[in-house]
Motif scaffolding. Structure first.
Motif, PDB file in Angstrom:
ATOM      1  N   PHE A 222       0.830  -1.207   0.000  1.00  0.00           N
ATOM      2  CA  PHE A 222       0.000   0.000   0.000  1.00  0.00           C
ATOM      3  C   PHE A 222       0.866   1.260   0.000  1.00  0.00           C
ATOM      4  CE2 PHE A 222      -2.036   3.430   2.376  1.00  0.00           C
ATOM      5  CZ  PHE A 222      -3.149   3.653   1.584  1.00  0.00           C
ATOM      6  N   VAL A 223       1.869   1.301   0.867  1.00  0.00           N
ATOM      7  CA  VAL A 223       2.737   2.479   0.945  1.00  0.00           C
ATOM      8  C   VAL A 223       3.500   2.651  -0.370  1.00  0.00           C
ATOM      9  CG1 VAL A 223       4.771   3.454   2.101  1.00  0.00           C
ATOM     10  CG2 VAL A 223       2.910   2.470   3.455  1.00  0.00           C
ATOM     11  N   ASP A 224       4.046   1.557  -0.892  1.00  0.00           N
ATOM     12  CA  ASP A 224       4.784   1.629  -2.158  1.00  0.00           C
ATOM     13  C   ASP A 224       3.885   2.158  -3.272  1.00  0.00           C
ATOM     14  OD1 ASP A 224       6.689   1.311  -4.172  1.00  0.00           O
ATOM     15  OD2 ASP A 224       6.460  -0.854  -4.285  1.00  0.00           O
ATOM     16  N   GLU A 225       2.720   1.563  -3.406  1.00  0.00           N
ATOM     17  CA  GLU A 225       1.792   1.964  -4.468  1.00  0.00           C
ATOM     18  C   GLU A 225       1.342   3.414  -4.293  1.00  0.00           C
ATOM     19  OE1 GLU A 225      -0.971   2.161  -7.568  1.00  0.00           O
ATOM     20  OE2 GLU A 225       0.622   0.707  -7.251  1.00  0.00           O
ATOM     21  N   THR A 226       0.937   3.765  -3.085  1.00  0.00           N
ATOM     22  CA  THR A 226       0.399   5.102  -2.849  1.00  0.00           C
ATOM     23  C   THR A 226       1.467   6.179  -2.976  1.00  0.00           C
ATOM     24  OG1 THR A 226      -1.283   4.184  -1.394  1.00  0.00           O
ATOM     25  CG2 THR A 226      -0.852   6.539  -1.199  1.00  0.00           C
ATOM     26  N   VAL A 227       2.590   5.991  -2.301  1.00  0.00           N
ATOM     27  CA  VAL A 227       3.605   7.044  -2.275  1.00  0.00           C
ATOM     28  C   VAL A 227       4.397   7.105  -3.582  1.00  0.00           C
ATOM     29  CG1 VAL A 227       5.712   7.853  -1.120  1.00  0.00           C
ATOM     30  CG2 VAL A 227       3.788   7.002   0.239  1.00  0.00           C
TER      31      VAL A 227
ATOM     32  N   HIS B  21       4.141   5.256  -6.545  1.00  0.00           N
ATOM     33  CA  HIS B  21       3.467   5.126  -7.838  1.00  0.00           C
ATOM     34  C   HIS B  21       2.484   6.278  -8.074  1.00  0.00           C
ATOM     35  CE1 HIS B  21       4.247   0.539  -8.287  1.00  0.00           C
ATOM     36  NE2 HIS B  21       5.040   1.038  -7.368  1.00  0.00           N
ATOM     37  N   GLN B  22       1.653   6.579  -7.084  1.00  0.00           N
ATOM     38  CA  GLN B  22       0.573   7.539  -7.311  1.00  0.00           C
ATOM     39  C   GLN B  22       0.933   8.969  -6.950  1.00  0.00           C
ATOM     40  OE1 GLN B  22      -2.942   6.039  -5.373  1.00  0.00           O
ATOM     41  NE2 GLN B  22      -2.858   4.099  -6.476  1.00  0.00           N
TER      42      GLN B  22
ATOM     43  N   VAL C  70       0.100   0.167 -19.894  1.00  0.00           N
ATOM     44  CA  VAL C  70       0.440  -1.136 -19.312  1.00  0.00           C
ATOM     45  C   VAL C  70       0.957  -0.930 -17.882  1.00  0.00           C
ATOM     46  CG1 VAL C  70       2.022  -3.105 -19.471  1.00  0.00           C
ATOM     47  CG2 VAL C  70       0.845  -2.280 -21.516  1.00  0.00           C
ATOM     48  N   GLY C  71       1.752   0.116 -17.680  1.00  0.00           N
ATOM     49  CA  GLY C  71       2.234   0.432 -16.331  1.00  0.00           C
ATOM     50  C   GLY C  71       1.089   0.695 -15.370  1.00  0.00           C
ATOM     51  N   LEU C  72       0.088   1.408 -15.835  1.00  0.00           N
ATOM     52  CA  LEU C  72      -1.069   1.717 -14.989  1.00  0.00           C
ATOM     53  C   LEU C  72      -1.857   0.459 -14.644  1.00  0.00           C
ATOM     54  CD1 LEU C  72      -2.416   4.114 -13.649  1.00  0.00           C
ATOM     55  CD2 LEU C  72      -3.812   4.401 -15.689  1.00  0.00           C
TER      56      LEU C  72
END
Length: 166
Positions: free
Chosen positions: A38-43, A45-46, A61-63
């Protein structure tokens, strides 16, 4: 005719401690993986837009890869929380083992991501267009610290559980 649960026939008393410890550790580890994802994705990536889960193709594709990654992280979290709830319901939760699992799950996720996904498979880097070494070192040192904390908590939890079994 009551709503009482039937008495479970399960492992002998000496085996129950191992089962409780293992289930608490596993639930914590799944939750730790879920939190790290969650932290990796939220911070990264997003919010920071530093990378996608899979950066070796188009942004679309990345999204999509980010969405699948996010779903996998939440599945781990949900599974871990179901184990937590079940252990609490059975009055079998061992909090030190749970927290050990959380730290081990966080650390294992970080180390796997930083070594296998970043370096071996080259799915993505932490950050592009800068020297990645400081980021790689920070990423993996944080992983090692979580793993160390998890191992120390694991040892403490094992000692407490053995003392309780006597």
């Amino acid at each position: 005719m009551g709503f009482n649960r039937p008495e479970r026939r399960g492992p002998q008393d000496h085996d129950r401690g191992r089962v409780r410890f293992g289930r608490s550790l596993t639930g914590g580890a799944l939750s730790g993986v879920g939190v790290a994802a969650f932290v990796d994705e939220t911070v990264f990536h997003q919010l920071l837009h530093w990378h996608h889960f899979y950066d070796r193709s188009t942004p679309d594709v990345g999204l999509v890869s980010d969405g699948l990654f996010h779903a996998g992280g939440w599945l781990a979290m949900v599974a871990g929380l179901f184990l937590f709830a079940d252990l609490r319901r059975e009055d079998a939760l061992l909090p030190p083992a749970w927290w050990s699992g959380v730290c081990l799950g966080l650390g294992e996720f970080q180390l796997y991501d930083g070594t296998v996904q970043h370096k071996l498979l080259r799915l993505h880097q932490i950050r592009y267009e800068v020297d990645p070494r400081p980021y790689d070192w920070t990423w993996n040192v944080v992983a090692a610290l979580f793993l160390l904390a998890g191992l120390l908590l694991w040892r403490r939890a094992r000692h407490a559980e053995r003392g309780r079994a006597r």
